[in-house]
Design an enzyme around this catalytic site. Sequence first.
Site, PDB file in Angstrom:
ATOM      1  N   THR A 200     -13.269   5.394 -13.044  1.00 21.72           N
ATOM      2  CA  THR A 200     -14.651   5.255 -13.505  1.00 21.72           C
ATOM      3  C   THR A 200     -15.512   5.794 -12.376  1.00 21.72           C
ATOM      4  O   THR A 200     -15.483   5.258 -11.263  1.00 21.72           O
ATOM      5  CB  THR A 200     -14.997   3.780 -13.818  1.00 21.72           C
ATOM      6  OG1 THR A 200     -14.192   3.359 -14.927  1.00 21.72           O
ATOM      7  CG2 THR A 200     -16.464   3.593 -14.170  1.00 21.72           C
ATOM      8  N   ASN A 268      -5.207  -2.117  -6.116  1.00 25.07           N
ATOM      9  CA  ASN A 268      -5.231  -1.264  -7.295  1.00 25.07           C
ATOM     10  C   ASN A 268      -4.370  -0.020  -7.016  1.00 25.07           C
ATOM     11  O   ASN A 268      -3.642   0.016  -6.019  1.00 25.07           O
ATOM     12  CB  ASN A 268      -6.686  -0.865  -7.593  1.00 25.07           C
ATOM     13  CG  ASN A 268      -6.939  -0.716  -9.088  1.00 25.07           C
ATOM     14  OD1 ASN A 268      -6.175  -0.039  -9.783  1.00 25.07           O
ATOM     15  ND2 ASN A 268      -7.988  -1.330  -9.582  1.00 25.07           N
TER      16      ASN A 268
END
Length: 359
Positions: A200, A268
């Site tokens: 994103t 992540n």
Amino acid sequence: MTRIDTGAGHGKERGMSLVASLYPALKPWLFRMDAERAHEWTTRMMRIANGFGLLTLGQSEIQNPKSEIECLGLKFPNALGLAAGMDKSASAIEAWAALGFGFVEVGTLTPRPQPGNPKPRLFRLPEHEALINRMGFNNPGIHAAVKRLEKRRTKAVVGVNIGKNFDTPNDAAVNDYLYCLKAAYHVADYIAVNISSPNTKGLRDLQAEESIRQLLAALKKEQASLQMEHGKKVPMLVKIAPDLEAEQIEALARVFNELAVDGVIATNTTINRAAVAGHLLEKEAGGLSGAPVRERSTQVIQAFRALLHKQTPIIGVGGILSGADAVEKLKAGAALVQVYSGLVYRGPGLVREVLEAIR
Ligand SMILES: Cc1cc2nc3c(=O)[nH]c(=O)nc-3n(C[C@H](O)[C@H](O)[C@H](O)COP(=O)(O)O)c2cc1C
């Protein structure tokens, strides 16, 4: 190698053996399928198998008092969780729990539903036991997931991972996170604030010291008022990237300590491609997960463990493909662990292996 139980157990045990032992046979077939289709197919099959009671080792595993662990003010049936992204829409929680997971992190969920990036957007690198994904927060929106979670029956702890819509500018991102926090507070056992997806645009910029301080200060304030309103505290964790310099880690830890963040999820996926240099898919945009991120994720856990307040737990995730990998994360300072890519490469047998190793 995947450990296969030959089915010598009884009743519930045999159900898990069947599913775990089927996976090595299914895997070559699944790996010929497009990665995202294979993921959708297995999730659907799991729900069906669970409907027939075929995943039920989890029930005995989840009810094994020896595996229970207190963390974040919650009672976890065991320390192994499903990482965010596998069940973005909270559609198979009961099945994951039945497989043996002590907790399931659903999402990332955004205020409005969104389709994510164009396909293909998920790639396997079997030579490296790795995945590259640029899903881009495809999800049905926070309200659809909350509706499902309101009906959940499982004893597993459920975390709700929240993010911002792709078209929300960073200077308004706080509104998206606040929106999701309020919408999910009553159904979540914990909230994970995802500021570390590489897919994103600009999201990781929220990890900059001043941005994260502002974002988390607003979220902590809202958390306190929701606690009053609902009469329960839902802990809030922050999920971070592995691609952080030492100074960035120090700055983040400073803010987390200052604002009494309840926990950290490390890490992540990585944008670093050094470990897969020369691979045909090396240049695919997205986050790399699985074995190549293992070591870096462990280093980040160690670094945060040394800097965070003692009482602030870390959930360790990144490249756990065996029981030994999970133990390594715990030794590095994680209180709980999660898997994603390992499940793709090892199948449900990994759940039992990890639980046995960490017990
Ligand atoms: C296909 C895919 C989708 C993912 N989606 C999300 C997501 O929506 N939110 C999130 O916080 N992490 C997401 N992740 C990251 C995982 O939760 C995990 O942090 C990362 O993959 C490292 O763990 P692993 O090596 O066990 O896969 C995703 C990972 C993959 C492979």
